[in-house]
Design an enzyme around this catalytic site. Sequence first.
Site, PDB file in Angstrom:
ATOM      1  N   LYS A 126     -12.275  97.561 -57.924  1.00  0.00           N
ATOM      2  CA  LYS A 126     -12.509  96.354 -57.115  1.00  0.00           C
ATOM      3  C   LYS A 126     -13.197  95.327 -57.988  1.00  0.00           C
ATOM      4  O   LYS A 126     -13.868  95.697 -58.949  1.00  0.00           O
ATOM      5  CB  LYS A 126     -13.415  96.689 -55.922  1.00  0.00           C
ATOM      6  CG  LYS A 126     -13.354  95.675 -54.809  1.00  0.00           C
ATOM      7  CD  LYS A 126     -12.200  95.960 -53.865  1.00  0.00           C
ATOM      8  CE  LYS A 126     -12.026  94.883 -52.828  1.00  0.00           C
ATOM      9  NZ  LYS A 126     -11.044  95.308 -51.804  1.00  0.00           N
ATOM     10  N   ASP A 166      -8.351  89.837 -51.616  1.00  0.00           N
ATOM     11  CA  ASP A 166      -9.333  90.371 -50.667  1.00  0.00           C
ATOM     12  C   ASP A 166      -9.949  89.114 -50.026  1.00  0.00           C
ATOM     13  O   ASP A 166      -9.337  88.040 -50.084  1.00  0.00           O
ATOM     14  CB  ASP A 166     -10.391  91.235 -51.377  1.00  0.00           C
ATOM     15  CG  ASP A 166     -11.243  92.042 -50.400  1.00  0.00           C
ATOM     16  OD1 ASP A 166     -10.753  93.063 -49.891  1.00  0.00           O
ATOM     17  OD2 ASP A 166     -12.390  91.644 -50.107  1.00  0.00           O
TER      18      ASP A 166
HETATM   19  P1  NDP Z   1      -9.777  86.520 -45.574  1.00  0.00           P
HETATM   20  O1  NDP Z   1     -10.608  85.800 -46.558  1.00  0.00           O
HETATM   21  O2  NDP Z   1      -8.352  86.145 -45.417  1.00  0.00           O
HETATM   22  O3  NDP Z   1     -10.436  86.431 -44.127  1.00  0.00           O
HETATM   23  C1  NDP Z   1     -11.721  86.910 -43.883  1.00  0.00           C
HETATM   24  C2  NDP Z   1     -12.077  86.594 -42.446  1.00  0.00           C
HETATM   25  O4  NDP Z   1     -13.296  87.259 -42.122  1.00  0.00           O
HETATM   26  C3  NDP Z   1     -12.321  85.117 -42.224  1.00  0.00           C
HETATM   27  O5  NDP Z   1     -11.998  84.789 -40.905  1.00  0.00           O
HETATM   28  C4  NDP Z   1     -13.803  84.986 -42.479  1.00  0.00           C
HETATM   29  O6  NDP Z   1     -14.401  83.870 -41.857  1.00  0.00           O
HETATM   30  C5  NDP Z   1     -14.319  86.280 -41.882  1.00  0.00           C
HETATM   31  N1  NDP Z   1     -15.549  86.662 -42.591  1.00  0.00           N
HETATM   32  C6  NDP Z   1     -15.675  86.948 -43.898  1.00  0.00           C
HETATM   33  N2  NDP Z   1     -16.934  87.208 -44.221  1.00  0.00           N
HETATM   34  C7  NDP Z   1     -17.616  87.071 -43.100  1.00  0.00           C
HETATM   35  C8  NDP Z   1     -18.962  87.216 -42.785  1.00  0.00           C
HETATM   36  N3  NDP Z   1     -19.882  87.536 -43.718  1.00  0.00           N
HETATM   37  N4  NDP Z   1     -19.319  87.047 -41.503  1.00  0.00           N
HETATM   38  C9  NDP Z   1     -18.393  86.729 -40.564  1.00  0.00           C
HETATM   39  N5  NDP Z   1     -17.095  86.561 -40.806  1.00  0.00           N
HETATM   40  C10 NDP Z   1     -16.716  86.734 -42.051  1.00  0.00           C
HETATM   41  O7  NDP Z   1      -9.934  88.061 -45.934  1.00  0.00           O
HETATM   42  P2  NDP Z   1      -9.006  89.292 -45.497  1.00  0.00           P
HETATM   43  O8  NDP Z   1      -8.459  89.072 -44.141  1.00  0.00           O
HETATM   44  O9  NDP Z   1      -8.105  89.566 -46.610  1.00  0.00           O
HETATM   45  O10 NDP Z   1     -10.077  90.478 -45.472  1.00  0.00           O
HETATM   46  C11 NDP Z   1     -10.764  90.863 -44.281  1.00  0.00           C
HETATM   47  C12 NDP Z   1     -11.296  92.271 -44.453  1.00  0.00           C
HETATM   48  O11 NDP Z   1     -10.204  93.165 -44.685  1.00  0.00           O
HETATM   49  C13 NDP Z   1     -12.234  92.505 -45.638  1.00  0.00           C
HETATM   50  O12 NDP Z   1     -13.171  93.505 -45.295  1.00  0.00           O
HETATM   51  C14 NDP Z   1     -11.314  93.018 -46.724  1.00  0.00           C
HETATM   52  O13 NDP Z   1     -12.019  93.772 -47.687  1.00  0.00           O
HETATM   53  C15 NDP Z   1     -10.413  93.897 -45.879  1.00  0.00           C
HETATM   54  N6  NDP Z   1      -9.114  94.229 -46.443  1.00  0.00           N
HETATM   55  C16 NDP Z   1      -8.255  93.258 -46.888  1.00  0.00           C
HETATM   56  C17 NDP Z   1      -7.015  93.612 -47.377  1.00  0.00           C
HETATM   57  C18 NDP Z   1      -6.018  92.602 -47.801  1.00  0.00           C
HETATM   58  O14 NDP Z   1      -4.903  93.001 -48.152  1.00  0.00           O
HETATM   59  N7  NDP Z   1      -6.303  91.313 -47.773  1.00  0.00           N
HETATM   60  C19 NDP Z   1      -6.614  95.025 -47.490  1.00  0.00           C
HETATM   61  C20 NDP Z   1      -7.547  95.955 -46.930  1.00  0.00           C
HETATM   62  C21 NDP Z   1      -8.753  95.550 -46.448  1.00  0.00           C
HETATM   63  P3  NDP Z   1     -14.771  82.575 -42.733  1.00  0.00           P
HETATM   64  O15 NDP Z   1     -13.467  81.933 -43.054  1.00  0.00           O
HETATM   65  O16 NDP Z   1     -15.640  81.761 -41.862  1.00  0.00           O
HETATM   66  O17 NDP Z   1     -15.481  83.075 -43.948  1.00  0.00           O
HETATM   67  O1  2IT Z   2      -9.302  96.477 -49.710  1.00  0.00           O
HETATM   68  C1  2IT Z   2      -8.113  96.521 -50.075  1.00  0.00           C
HETATM   69  O2  2IT Z   2      -7.439  97.556 -49.982  1.00  0.00           O
HETATM   70  C2  2IT Z   2      -7.499  95.296 -50.590  1.00  0.00           C
HETATM   71  N1  2IT Z   2      -8.157  94.260 -50.613  1.00  0.00           N
HETATM   72  C3  2IT Z   2      -6.099  95.326 -51.107  1.00  0.00           C
HETATM   73  C4  2IT Z   2      -6.061  95.858 -52.515  1.00  0.00           C
HETATM   74  C5  2IT Z   2      -4.727  95.767 -53.203  1.00  0.00           C
HETATM   75  O3  2IT Z   2      -4.712  96.140 -54.389  1.00  0.00           O
HETATM   76  O4  2IT Z   2      -3.730  95.384 -52.605  1.00  0.00           O
END
Ligand code: NDP
Ligand code: 2IT
Length: 444
Positions: A126, A166
């Site tokens: 990561k 992420d």
């Molecule tokens: P994005 O940046 O697309 O979206 C994140 C969302 O969560 C936004 O709405 C953001 O609001 C909100 N958010 C982030 N930090 C905070 C905080 N501290 N408090 C409140 N709201 C918060 O990220 P993703 O959707 O990609 O990721 C979301 C989660 O999923 C994370 O935990 C990530 O690690 C996990 N994840 C992502 C994957 C991926 O493929 N993208 C795969 C597996 C897991 P704001 O815009 O106001 O910051």
């Molecule tokens: O938390 C996760 O699994 C991710 N942000 C996606 C990682 C990836 O390599 O697609």
Amino acid sequence: MSYVDEVIEEVVKQNPSEPEFHQAVREVLDSIRTVVEQNEEKFRRDALLERLVNPERQIKFRVPWIDDNGQVHVNTGYRVQFNSAIGPYKGGLRLHPSVNMGIIKFLGFEQVFKNSLTGLPIGGGKGGSDFDPKGKSDREVMAFCQSFMSELCKYIGADTDVPAGDIGTGAREIGYMFGQYKKLRGLFEGVLTGKGLSYGGSLVRTEATGYGLLYITEELMKCHGYGMAGKTVVISGAGNVAIYAAEKAGQMGAKVVTCSDSNGWVYDPAGIDVAALKEIKEVKRQRLTEYKKYRPDSEYHEGRGVWSVKCDIALPCATQNELDLEDAKTLVSNGVTAVCEGANMPTTLEATKYLQDNGVYFVPGKAANAGGVATSALEMSQNSERLSWTFEKVDSELKGIMTRLYHNIDDAAKRYGCEGNYVVGANIAGFEKVVDAMNAQGIV
Ligand code: NDP
Ligand code: 2IT
């Protein structure tokens, strides 16, 4: 003291000020106690747990960039290459002001087991930076991404370490980073996933984490005698994972009534309008306050509050520790059936225990959100064979992976006498494969 407790104590001592990393280690090691006890002598002699909780490599670097006014800023970049026993390091890059080494280590540690659970040959890593893309111009984001990649490119490659998106890292950031990698290394290779479709990206990668979350939720519900149609779903977050979770839930006939960002949350009793959400977040990069303009009958509330809404299924899709014990109590008193984690470690340890003790089906992030990284691995395969698969093929692979993953963690929980405890099942199933590979490869 047991070997597990000794190692937990050591982790806390050696990594002060990293509470999220302690939490992730505690959850995994607590879950695998039985497996460790059965092999205690060998594991101790091989320092297996010490090797598991210490990253193979931690990289920290300076990222200077110039804003639109000519001011220079310095952020910190990180890449933690945690474990390569089953494949090249694989995992996303988080861009958020809260990023520090402890956050990246917790995410990297989780990633090791998650990637193992996908059944695909990917190790865990990561990275990220405390840079905040919010409110920055495209040129500023490009300047940051180029500077970040100028250093990161020394440590990654299609067969060594393959980062992806992420929080805060989406298609725009991956594009700028890929361009800089190609320029500096002179290689057009699958070094990043989540790429645009015109330069080696995979269909379904954008949707994969959210869709995968719903595929595993559907399988969980089916195995307990429930369908998805007509279910009320509460989602937190409004980013990549939340948007495509909401889209797939809708396609399954469920009704998603909430979403949130870090300022506030939306309640839309008629069901979240996913097209409006995409327009606000993906196209215009605006705040959720805008949602009411598209849906006048919805409500916007400042602060947090999605878990107070009565639902059958809760899907935390924002960030770590966003669902605490009080939220868990509210969900239970409102009769929630299942909680499946779209985000990484969004539920505190106390909340998880409360949900499980009260009969809620709980699927941890390392299983429930594995569809994103699994589809990244499919993108790597397509890049290696220089082909692009159809949407239907990638989507059906993803569905198969998530369905098998559910049964794999369900079986592991049963094998160790913890039927229905998917935290134990996921940690044991993820651990078994990594340990087998580590043992086969000797002390390295
Ligand atoms: P994005 O940046 O697309 O979206 C994140 C969302 O969560 C936004 O709405 C953001 O609001 C909100 N958010 C982030 N930090 C905070 C905080 N501290 N408090 C409140 N709201 C918060 O990220 P993703 O959707 O990609 O990721 C979301 C989660 O999923 C994370 O935990 C990530 O690690 C996990 N994840 C992502 C994957 C991926 O493929 N993208 C795969 C597996 C897991 P704001 O815009 O106001 O910051
Ligand atoms: O938390 C996760 O699994 C991710 N942000 C996606 C990682 C990836 O390599 O697609």
